[in-house]
Design an enzyme around this catalytic site. Structure first.
Site, short mmCIF file in Angstrom:
data_model
loop_
_atom_site.label_atom_id
_atom_site.label_comp_id
_atom_site.label_asym_id
_atom_site.label_seq_id
_atom_site.Cartn_x
_atom_site.Cartn_y
_atom_site.Cartn_z
N HIS A 159 41.62 36.49 44.66
CA HIS A 159 40.46 36.61 43.76
C HIS A 159 39.99 38.05 43.58
CE1 HIS A 159 38.04 36.26 47.61
NE2 HIS A 159 37.35 37.19 46.99
N ASP A 190 44.51 31.82 48.52
CA ASP A 190 43.73 32.95 48.00
C ASP A 190 44.26 34.28 48.53
OD1 ASP A 190 41.87 34.27 46.54
OD2 ASP A 190 40.16 33.79 47.83
N SER A 266 36.05 41.32 50.83
CA SER A 266 37.17 40.40 50.62
C SER A 266 38.50 41.13 50.60
CB SER A 266 37.00 39.66 49.29
OG SER A 266 36.28 38.47 49.49
#
Length: 541
Positions: A159, A190, A266
């Protein structure tokens, strides 16, 4: 004047001069003393002692050493999304919530209490302060990554780079922005692998073993929260194998940590006290959108499997045996209790033409072992099958009608085994038939032959659910209006009397298992088999 008088006069003068001199000295001394005292009294902080800076001394600890060692391996990733003429892409969190439940795990989902509203993955297709890429103007987003190969390969979150037009990487202490390209991604975990260009002498991070991590171990996170590069935070491992309520895949069993993770973290590493990467920071649970003490990192053992496949083939290929089962643990457990089996996976359906069907598996079989290893639940089955190379035979032990049987199943490609599971539209509503209420908290109706033909229902028998009462036992187990109940506790039902007959044999606390077929909402095509179960309450309305 006589000599004696002169002597007296001189003595008097000398005494007078001495007295005068002493008086002058006393006056001067008094003035000096008073001036000094006045000067002391004029200080802002009377009695204060000036501070002295000592010589610098290194007060090193484990956190300091880890930060110095790993910081060169952690990168800041910035992405740019150029204006598009097509419809804007939604944010990553929205996109993930719209994904279908993947095959080999079943489609019924439990209420997560709105937990998905508090799950944040940073950042996918959006900048850290809101906005959606793909709009009429250029958008930018931020994230982190970790170098895992000196050839320039970096692990990050999907993402972070998903559908980005431009990807740039910055290293700690280097203001240069280096271009990067996506090597491959895996949406199910992910994860993404990118390759940075033009940067030499890279320092890859050491890879640890996330299976060795224990709850309570110290952990460190390094990344670029809100764009603040090389930010170090510390905490402990709060939990292992954490499944997030509302998440749509069974390939992510997270490490949970209270090390501060914020937007921009992230894709960055979670580290143990040896400076080894044990996870890739992926998400937080938060009501504010910022850190509230609950962060999630994908274990590095899972990430390594994905990375190794991506650098070899450019994609992640998962194995499948072509069965579905309930994703709700309580439902699976109730189905097992109804079949008098303690552990295993209750097969909800067998994909036509898939490996399991070819091997002879059937609906209502219970998979209890793979290659001699006992299987407790569906997650364990998926973990084993999904990483098994396509074409590899597996020995499955199955309980069927109370007896154990063995089957050899050749693992297929998940994408090919369930190639027909996407698409379709909701069929036209059928006219609502007359119904009869039964004490499970639902209304049912027998199915007339003409209605069966109109619905293209091939299964024999069954009763159709017309209405489900709120807060009833039927609602609790997941029955929906439009479902066709084929059997209850393995007893076929084709009328209201059949249902009431089964009900008469049940008492509160008994396990009740429903075999139903339903058409997935929003799709056309064959009816799909499903098994629902629960424990009968004292008032099963």
């Amino acid at each position: 004047m006589s000599f004696l008088n002169k002597l007296r006069t001189q003595k008097l003068l000398s005494f007078t001069l001495t007295v005068f001199t002493l008086s002058i000295g006393i006056v001067i001394g008094t003035l000096i003393t008073g001036g000094v005292k006045a000067a002391k009294d004029d200080k802002v902080a009377p009695g204060a002692t000036p501070l002295v800076i000592p010589d610098p001394v290194q007060l090193s600890n484990a956190f300091t050493q880890i930060a110095k060692t790993v910081e060169p391996s952690v990168v800041n990733i910035s992405t740019t999304y150029l204006p598009k003429q097509t419809q804007s892409r939604g944010g990553q969190g929205t996109r993930r919530r719209q994904q279908l439940m993947p095959p080999d795990q079943g489609g019924d989902q439990s209420d997560n209490g709105g937990m998905d509203e508090f799950l944040y993955r940073f950042f996918g297709n959006g900048n850290p302060f809101g906005g959606a890429p793909g709009a009429s103007h250029k958008e930018e987003a931020l994230g982190s990554g970790v170098v895992v190969d000196k050839a320039g390969y970096i692990l990050t979150n999907n993402h972070v780079v998903d559908k980005a037009d431009i990807i740039k990487v910055k290293f700690a202490g280097d203001s240069t922005e280096y271009p990067a390209k996506v090597v491959g991604v895996d949406a199910q975990t992910d994860l993404a692998v990118i390759h940075v260009e033009g940067k030499h002498d890279l320092s890859p991070a050491k890879i640890g073993n996330s299976d060795a991590v224990q709850v309570g171990d110290w952990a460190m996170a390094i990344g670029s929260p809100f764009g603040f590069q090389a930010t170090v935070t510390a905490g402990i491992i709060s939990a292992k194998e954490r499944d997030i309520p509302g998440d749509t895949t069974q390939y992510q069993h997270f490490l949970q940590t209270d090390a501060a993770i914020n937007p921009g973290n992230s894709g960055g590493p979670l580290l143990n006290m040896r400076g080894e990467v044990i996870g890739i920071n992926t998400a937080i649970a938060s009501q504010s959108g910022g850190y509230q003490g609950i962060g999630f990192a994908l274990p590095i053992n899972t990430a390594a499997v994905v990375y190794n496949q991506i650098i070899k083939t450019g994609k992640m290929t998962r194995g499948s045996i072509g069965v579905t089962f309930s994703a709700v643990e309580t439902t699976n457990a109730a189905l097992l209790r109804a079949a008098k089996v303690s552990d295993g996976v209750f097969v909800q359906s067998v994909q036509a033409g898939g490996p399991a069907e070819k091997a002879g598996l059937k609906e209502e079989d219970i998979i209890v072992a793979v290659n001699g290893k006992n299987i407790r639940n569906g997650n364990q089955l998926v973990d084993i099958v999904s990483v098994t190379p396509v074409g590899t035979p597996l020995d499955l032990t199955v309980v069927r009608n109370g007896k154990r049987e063995n089957f050899k199943v050749v693992v297929g490609d998940l994408a090919q085994v369930f190639a027909d599971r996407l698409g379709g539209a909701k069929p036209a509503d059928e006219s609502k038939p007359e119904s009869t209420s039964v004490s499970f908290g639902l209304s049912i109706s027998p199915i007339q032959e003409q209605a069966r033909t109109n619905m293209d229902l091939k299964e024999k028998g069954g009763v159709q659910v017309v209405e489900v009462e709120p807060d009833s036992f039927a609602e609790e187990v997941g029955l929906l209006a439009g479902d066709v109940i084929l059997s209850i506790n393995r007893q076929p039902v084709a009328s209201t009397d059949d249902v009431k007959k089964v009900q008469s044999t049940l008492k509160p606390g008994d396990a009740v298992a429903f075999h139903v077929v339903r058409r997935p909402q929003g799709r056309r095509g064959d009816w799909q088999s499903s098994y629902l179960a629960g424990t009968l309450p004292a008032n099963p309305r």
